[in-house]
Design a protein around this motif. Structure first.
Motif, PDB file in Angstrom:
ATOM      1  N   VAL A  34      52.768  75.265   0.880  1.00 58.55           N
ATOM      2  CA  VAL A  34      52.636  75.199   2.338  1.00 58.55           C
ATOM      3  C   VAL A  34      53.783  76.005   2.941  1.00 58.55           C
ATOM      4  N   TRP A  35      53.445  77.036   3.706  1.00 59.07           N
ATOM      5  CA  TRP A  35      54.472  77.828   4.394  1.00 59.07           C
ATOM      6  C   TRP A  35      54.502  77.437   5.863  1.00 59.07           C
ATOM      7  N   ASN A  36      55.695  77.235   6.384  1.00 58.04           N
ATOM      8  CA  ASN A  36      55.846  76.982   7.816  1.00 58.04           C
ATOM      9  C   ASN A  36      56.538  78.164   8.473  1.00 58.04           C
ATOM     10  N   VAL A  37      55.924  78.672   9.543  1.00 62.02           N
ATOM     11  CA  VAL A  37      56.476  79.793  10.302  1.00 62.02           C
ATOM     12  C   VAL A  37      56.624  79.361  11.759  1.00 62.02           C
ATOM     13  N   ASP A  38      57.853  79.377  12.260  1.00 62.17           N
ATOM     14  CA  ASP A  38      58.096  79.031  13.664  1.00 62.17           C
ATOM     15  C   ASP A  38      58.061  80.305  14.500  1.00 62.17           C
ATOM     16  N   THR A  39      56.990  80.485  15.261  1.00 65.07           N
ATOM     17  CA  THR A  39      56.873  81.679  16.102  1.00 65.07           C
ATOM     18  C   THR A  39      57.304  81.402  17.545  1.00 65.07           C
ATOM     19  N   PHE A  40      57.593  80.140  17.847  1.00 66.05           N
ATOM     20  CA  PHE A  40      58.116  79.783  19.170  1.00 66.05           C
ATOM     21  C   PHE A  40      59.122  78.650  18.998  1.00 66.05           C
ATOM     22  N   GLU A  41      59.995  78.490  19.978  1.00 61.32           N
ATOM     23  CA  GLU A  41      61.001  77.435  19.898  1.00 61.32           C
ATOM     24  C   GLU A  41      60.350  76.059  19.957  1.00 61.32           C
ATOM     25  N   GLY A  42      60.788  75.181  19.071  1.00 61.15           N
ATOM     26  CA  GLY A  42      60.287  73.817  19.100  1.00 61.15           C
ATOM     27  C   GLY A  42      61.098  72.989  20.080  1.00 61.15           C
ATOM     28  N   GLY A  43      61.151  71.702  19.841  1.00 59.05           N
ATOM     29  CA  GLY A  43      61.947  70.846  20.703  1.00 59.05           C
ATOM     30  C   GLY A  43      63.336  70.653  20.116  1.00 59.05           C
ATOM     31  N   LYS A  44      63.380  70.012  18.967  1.00 60.84           N
ATOM     32  CA  LYS A  44      64.632  69.781  18.249  1.00 60.84           C
ATOM     33  C   LYS A  44      64.273  69.515  16.799  1.00 60.84           C
ATOM     34  N   GLY A  45      65.266  69.520  15.932  1.00 56.88           N
ATOM     35  CA  GLY A  45      64.975  69.253  14.531  1.00 56.88           C
ATOM     36  C   GLY A  45      64.142  70.343  13.893  1.00 56.88           C
ATOM     37  N   SER A  46      63.452  69.981  12.827  1.00 62.04           N
ATOM     38  CA  SER A  46      62.748  70.963  12.002  1.00 62.04           C
ATOM     39  C   SER A  46      61.292  70.589  11.791  1.00 62.04           C
ATOM     40  N   ARG A  47      60.385  71.512  12.124  1.00 67.96           N
ATOM     41  CA  ARG A  47      58.972  71.296  11.845  1.00 67.96           C
ATOM     42  C   ARG A  47      58.717  71.284  10.332  1.00 67.96           C
ATOM     43  N   CYS A 125      50.502  69.963  16.340  1.00 71.54           N
ATOM     44  CA  CYS A 125      51.416  69.471  17.366  1.00 71.54           C
ATOM     45  C   CYS A 125      51.482  70.496  18.483  1.00 71.54           C
ATOM     46  N   MET A 126      52.056  70.113  19.603  1.00 70.00           N
ATOM     47  CA  MET A 126      52.110  71.021  20.742  1.00 70.00           C
ATOM     48  C   MET A 126      53.359  70.760  21.580  1.00 70.00           C
ATOM     49  N   CYS A 193      64.778  69.106  25.717  1.00 67.55           N
ATOM     50  CA  CYS A 193      65.695  68.563  24.703  1.00 67.55           C
ATOM     51  C   CYS A 193      67.126  69.013  24.943  1.00 67.55           C
ATOM     52  N   ARG A 194      67.302  70.283  25.333  1.00 65.77           N
ATOM     53  CA  ARG A 194      68.651  70.790  25.615  1.00 65.77           C
ATOM     54  C   ARG A 194      69.303  70.018  26.767  1.00 65.77           C
ATOM     55  N   PRO A 238      47.169  59.526  13.253  1.00 70.75           N
ATOM     56  CA  PRO A 238      48.020  58.788  14.193  1.00 70.75           C
ATOM     57  C   PRO A 238      49.403  58.495  13.617  1.00 70.75           C
ATOM     58  N   GLN A 239      49.493  58.326  12.287  1.00 71.55           N
ATOM     59  CA  GLN A 239      50.783  58.051  11.658  1.00 71.55           C
ATOM     60  C   GLN A 239      51.741  59.228  11.846  1.00 71.55           C
ATOM     61  N   THR A 240      51.217  60.443  11.686  1.00 70.26           N
ATOM     62  CA  THR A 240      52.063  61.626  11.881  1.00 70.26           C
ATOM     63  C   THR A 240      52.390  61.810  13.357  1.00 70.26           C
ATOM     64  N   ALA A 241      51.442  61.488  14.230  1.00 74.07           N
ATOM     65  CA  ALA A 241      51.683  61.610  15.676  1.00 74.07           C
ATOM     66  C   ALA A 241      52.906  60.802  16.099  1.00 74.07           C
ATOM     67  N   GLU A 242      53.135  59.673  15.440  1.00 71.51           N
ATOM     68  CA  GLU A 242      54.283  58.833  15.770  1.00 71.51           C
ATOM     69  C   GLU A 242      55.610  59.485  15.381  1.00 71.51           C
ATOM     70  N   LEU A 243      55.559  60.484  14.484  1.00 73.15           N
ATOM     71  CA  LEU A 243      56.774  61.165  14.039  1.00 73.15           C
ATOM     72  C   LEU A 243      57.162  62.329  14.943  1.00 73.15           C
ATOM     73  N   LEU A 244      56.229  62.805  15.749  1.00 72.60           N
ATOM     74  CA  LEU A 244      56.449  64.035  16.518  1.00 72.60           C
ATOM     75  C   LEU A 244      57.566  63.944  17.559  1.00 72.60           C
ATOM     76  N   PRO A 245      57.749  62.815  18.245  1.00 70.11           N
ATOM     77  CA  PRO A 245      58.862  62.760  19.204  1.00 70.11           C
ATOM     78  C   PRO A 245      60.217  63.056  18.567  1.00 70.11           C
ATOM     79  N   ALA A 246      60.363  62.781  17.288  1.00 71.19           N
ATOM     80  CA  ALA A 246      61.632  63.041  16.601  1.00 71.19           C
ATOM     81  C   ALA A 246      61.956  64.530  16.538  1.00 71.19           C
ATOM     82  N   ILE A 247      60.947  65.393  16.675  1.00 68.54           N
ATOM     83  CA  ILE A 247      61.198  66.842  16.706  1.00 68.54           C
ATOM     84  C   ILE A 247      60.902  67.424  18.094  1.00 68.54           C
ATOM     85  N   GLY A 248      60.763  66.554  19.086  1.00 70.87           N
ATOM     86  CA  GLY A 248      60.572  67.005  20.455  1.00 70.87           C
ATOM     87  C   GLY A 248      59.216  67.613  20.735  1.00 70.87           C
TER      88      GLY A 248
END
Length: 292
Positions: A34-47, A125-126, A193-194, A238-248
């Motif tokens: 699984v490759w993750n590519v961040d093409t835009f700024e997230g909120g915080k932490g790491s996708r 996520c969005m 987040c900033r 839904p379980q993963t959805a609960e984790l998303l606030p931790a990365i903004g």
């Protein structure tokens, strides 16, 4: 001494490839990349770190599978694709079009990930666009900085919201806003987040009409299809959805008033959309963009 060592190494390899499960039935191990590519700024932490948590959850339920999560830049992923190297799954956003031809159909539906009527990518996520002010009054005249922090098009978000401003690099826009250089900041979840981390008193208004801040997942290989789809299912749960606030970030919500480009749009198409938005012409973007 060498022969016993080789025998032990061979036995260890066999145990990895064919671990013994219930009833002594051999289960072949599988590695899903699984490759993750961040093409835009997230909120915080790491996708990518969130994807690793999802992987561990799936591994607990699926015997013999291991998900290898790697982080790539858009340039690094594109270079690997040009050499014919692809992962099983690709997590990415708008601005990386190179995987379009090899992305396979998925049993989901999302307009921004469709090609020729087939869903080839689904967002997991969005983020969102916001107009920020240091006072509660959004009616006063003043300069507005449009934050630029990746391949996403803040200029289109501004155009659809009827907001004028000047494009400024993300960090400079944030600093200029806090210092009073700009009365308003058109930014994203990254700025939420900033500002929150800084303890700043601020007001924000979410902007509708346009959003390209979706992180998608695509299937690029058939070889581990069942294991890959199990990963996607967990990613959208839904379980993963609960984790998303931790990365903004937020779970994906569909809004009939929101437009977005196809995630597989190439750099030329995105540049043209940005140019039209800067000119105040939304007729062509209206036809090109998807409604989600």
């Amino acid at each position: 001494m060498l022969l016993p060592f080789l025998a032990i190494a061979a036995a260890a390899l066999l145990l990895f490839l064919y671990p013994w499960g219930r009833g002594d039935a051999p289960v072949k191990s599988r590695v899903v990349t699984v490759w993750n590519v961040d093409t835009f700024e997230g909120g915080k932490g790491s996708r990518a770190n969130l994807l690793r948590k999802v992987a561990r959850n799936v591994e607990k339920r699926r015997e013999g599978v291991y998900y290898l999560i790697s982080s790539y830049t858009a340039e690094g992923a594109a270079a690997a694709f040009s050499e014919g190297k692809y992962p099983d799954l690709l997590s990415f956003g708008v601005g990386l079009s190179d995987g379009a031809e090899v992305s396979l159909a998925l049993p989901y539906s999302f307009a921004g990930g469709e090609i020729s009527g087939e869903c080839r990518a689904v967002p997991w996520c969005m983020g969102g666009y916001f107009l920020f002010s240091l006072t509660e009054d959004f009616t006063q005249a003043g300069r507005c900085a449009i934050s630029v922090g990746g391949s996403n098009l803040g200029a289109l978000a501004a155009a659809y919201a009827g907001i004028g401003g000047e494009e400024v690099e993300s960090q400079a826009a944030y600093v200029g806003f806090l210092s009073g250089k700009y009365r308003y900041l058109l930014g994203t979840q990254r700025d939420v987040c900033r500002l929150t981390a800084r303890g700043a008193a601020f007001f924000s208004r979410p902007l509708g009409g346009y959003n390209d801040l979706f992180q998608y997942i695509s299937l690029l290989k058939e070889v581990h299809r069942d294991d890959a789809l199990a990963f996607i299912e967990e990613l959208l749960s839904p379980q993963t959805a609960e984790l998303l606030p931790a990365i903004g970030m937020e779970p994906v919500k569909e809004n009939a008033n929101t437009r977005t480009p196809c995630v597989f749009s190439d750099a030329e198409a995105l540049a043209r959309l940005k140019e039209l938005a800067s000119e105040g012409d939304l007729k062509i973007p209206d036809k090109f963009l998807k409604t989600v």
